[in-house]
Enzyme design. Structure first.
Site, mmCIF file in Angstrom:
data_model
loop_
_atom_site.group_PDB
_atom_site.id
_atom_site.type_symbol
_atom_site.label_atom_id
_atom_site.label_comp_id
_atom_site.label_asym_id
_atom_site.label_seq_id
_atom_site.Cartn_x
_atom_site.Cartn_y
_atom_site.Cartn_z
ATOM 1 N N HIS A 169 72.386 24.725 57.410
ATOM 2 C CA HIS A 169 71.405 24.225 56.455
ATOM 3 C C HIS A 169 71.910 24.445 55.017
ATOM 4 O O HIS A 169 71.883 23.530 54.195
ATOM 5 C CB HIS A 169 70.070 24.931 56.709
ATOM 6 C CG HIS A 169 69.045 24.693 55.650
ATOM 7 N ND1 HIS A 169 68.013 23.807 55.807
ATOM 8 C CD2 HIS A 169 68.917 25.226 54.412
ATOM 9 C CE1 HIS A 169 67.275 23.810 54.703
ATOM 10 N NE2 HIS A 169 67.804 24.660 53.839
ATOM 11 N N GLU A 170 72.387 25.667 54.739
ATOM 12 C CA GLU A 170 72.863 25.980 53.377
ATOM 13 C C GLU A 170 74.067 25.119 52.996
ATOM 14 O O GLU A 170 74.157 24.609 51.889
ATOM 15 C CB GLU A 170 73.238 27.467 53.259
ATOM 16 C CG GLU A 170 72.059 28.422 53.418
ATOM 17 C CD GLU A 170 70.987 28.224 52.356
ATOM 18 O OE1 GLU A 170 71.326 27.836 51.224
ATOM 19 O OE2 GLU A 170 69.801 28.418 52.672
ATOM 20 N N HIS A 208 73.125 21.665 51.985
ATOM 21 C CA HIS A 208 72.748 21.487 50.577
ATOM 22 C C HIS A 208 73.976 21.155 49.722
ATOM 23 O O HIS A 208 73.901 20.352 48.804
ATOM 24 C CB HIS A 208 72.099 22.760 50.033
ATOM 25 C CG HIS A 208 70.661 22.920 50.424
ATOM 26 N ND1 HIS A 208 69.740 21.923 50.239
ATOM 27 C CD2 HIS A 208 69.988 23.960 50.978
ATOM 28 C CE1 HIS A 208 68.547 22.353 50.663
ATOM 29 N NE2 HIS A 208 68.681 23.579 51.125
ATOM 30 N N GLU A 242 65.124 19.879 51.440
ATOM 31 C CA GLU A 242 65.056 20.840 52.548
ATOM 32 C C GLU A 242 65.054 20.104 53.888
ATOM 33 O O GLU A 242 65.728 20.512 54.834
ATOM 34 C CB GLU A 242 63.809 21.720 52.432
ATOM 35 C CG GLU A 242 63.855 22.706 51.296
ATOM 36 C CD GLU A 242 65.086 23.587 51.327
ATOM 37 O OE1 GLU A 242 65.441 24.087 52.410
ATOM 38 O OE2 GLU A 242 65.718 23.761 50.265
ATOM 39 N N ASP A 247 67.961 20.424 56.737
ATOM 40 C CA ASP A 247 67.638 20.724 58.144
ATOM 41 C C ASP A 247 68.272 19.683 59.062
ATOM 42 O O ASP A 247 68.861 20.008 60.099
ATOM 43 C CB ASP A 247 66.117 20.719 58.360
ATOM 44 C CG ASP A 247 65.450 22.006 57.879
ATOM 45 O OD1 ASP A 247 66.173 22.993 57.621
ATOM 46 O OD2 ASP A 247 64.213 22.018 57.756
HETATM 47 ZN ZN LIG Z 1 67.308 24.974 51.861
#
Ligand SMILES: [Zn+2]
Length: 415
Positions: free
Chosen positions: A274-275, A278, A352, A356
């Site tokens: 997930h990070e 980004h 977000e 995901d």
């Molecule tokens: Zn996030």
């Protein structure tokens, strides 16, 4: 009271009332039983605790927001701004040092008044729910280090901006913008290497199997990951987190020790997926450009407002100055900041969901991400059923159940 004073006063009061309304709606959404999705994770007592935590924090927020509003209005209408100006002018320091002192004293007063609230939040509320790990020594040292950094970094920056606005004429706003942008970029490098180690210990991840799993995943998505670090987050709180530092080819991942202890390897890889999402989806880069654009807009508006006589009349200031203009402009700018904040959070919540989605597609393990998110919300006693209006005003992340639903949908559609 002139028009500018009315604008600032109504913005302060409206903001206060809006947050109060959102809080009340949010508390009304509390249910005695957890949503079905979370039934296996909570017993009655633990769920009751999570609701009590929300109630305590909300009430505490009311006390602190009411106090801040009261102090602000008392200082304003009690003539605090011109009084402090008279005191500073009597020193005869010249406009730049006087300006740094004037703004510095205001910020110091604000910091001092917030201290009891920070203390209560840490040692009473967080402690009551078993989150606090901060010792009194750490609490005091953190504030001292923060103060020294603010003086060492913020002081010269502020002095530079006051000087530019006094001498730069029509160019002042973009000179200042340039200075702040350079400062922001330098901080990207300075913060992880010099500043963050003043507050926490960073050690390379020693768990070889976890490290290999993370590096292998990073390689599979062509992510230039140099190293994985463990940070002693447990020095301050039982809550956990993970984040990125660095840019370009030298990216580092930092995991809180509390995160590593609470999750399996597959869950940690999903969280890092997930990070990294980004980064890969350019959320961080775009976010930085938006910040740079906003800073430019702010300086441009500041240049339009800084010498308007009504701005000084609104605060009963007999002597206009660049430094006081900066303070009053800051108050006038609050509504712009509020709306850009709403927009920023809207974009962030959308990002977000995308991160995901990225994690699910690249790890192929939706179950691990869902498990990680659930464990995080249970461990943090997060509110599972926030009111949509509260989310709209305050949440940079979508509510947990919305995220889980979206992750399942991505997984069912085959990525
Ligand atoms: Zn996030």
């Amino acid at each position: 009271m002139n028009t500018i004073a009315w604008i600032i006063l109504s913005a302060l009061i409206l903001n206060y009332l809006l947050n109060l309304a959102a809080d009340i709606l949010n508390l009304r959404e509390l249910r005695t039983r957890p949503p079905d999705e979370f039934k296996p994770y909570y017993d009655a007592e633990r769920y009751r605790q999570s609701q009590a935590y929300l109630r305590d924090n909300t009430r505490f927020g009311w006390v602190s927001a009411s106090f801040n509003l009261f102090v602000m209005l008392a200082f304003w209408f009690g003539g605090g701004f011109p009084w402090l100006d008279t005191v500073v002018r009597q020193l005869g320091w010249g406009s730049v040092p006087s300006g740094v002192l004037y703004i510095g004293v205001l910020l110091a007063l604000q910091g001092l008044l917030s201290l009891p609230f920070q203390f209560y939040g840490t040692f009473v509320i967080e402690a009551r729910y078993g989150f606090n790990r901060t010792t009194l020594a750490t609490f005091v040292l953190d504030r001292l280090k923060g103060l020294i950094l603010a003086i060492a970094l913020g002081g010269p920056l502020l002095a530079g901006i006051i000087h530019l606005f006094e001498t730069g004429g029509g160019n002042a706003w973009w000179y200042s913008w340039l200075v702040v942008v350079v400062f922001m970029l330098v901080m990207q490098y300075v913060a992880p290497t010099w500043i963050m180690p003043l507050f926490n210990r960073f050690e390379p991840l020693r768990d070889e199997s976890l490290k290999n799993a993370i590096l292998e995943y990073a390689a599979s998505i062509q992510f230039p990951l140099q190293n994985v670090f463990i940070m002693d987050g447990s020095k301050r709180s039982a809550k956990s987190n993970a984040f990125f530092t660095g840019f370009g080819r030298s990216k580092r991942i930092v995991l809180f020790d509390t995160l590593v202890n609470a999750h399996s390897t597959a869950e940690l890889v999903a969280v890092l997926g997930h990070e990294m999402g980004h980064c890969k989806l350019r959320h961080i880069l775009v976010g930085m450009f938006i910040n740079i654009f906003q800073a430019g807009l702010m300086f441009f508006l500041l240049s339009l407002c800084v010498s308007i006589p009504q701005l000084f009349e609104a605060f009963d200031m007999p002597h206009p100055s660049v430094y006081a203009g900066i303070v009053f402009f800051g108050l006038l700018y609050a509504p712009v900041d509020f709306f850009s904040g709403l927009l920023g959070m809207m974009v962030s919540r959308r990002n977000e969901f995308s991160a995901d989605r990225f994690a699910v597609r690249t790890t192929g393990n939706a179950a691990a991400l869902i498990k990680a998110l659930k464990t995080l919300s249970v461990n943090h006693l997060s509110n599972l059923t926030p009111h949509p209006f509260y989310v709209y005003l305050n949440y940079s992340h979508p509510p947990i159940l919305a995220r889980i639903r979206a992750i399942r949908a991505v997984d069912a559609s085959g990525g």
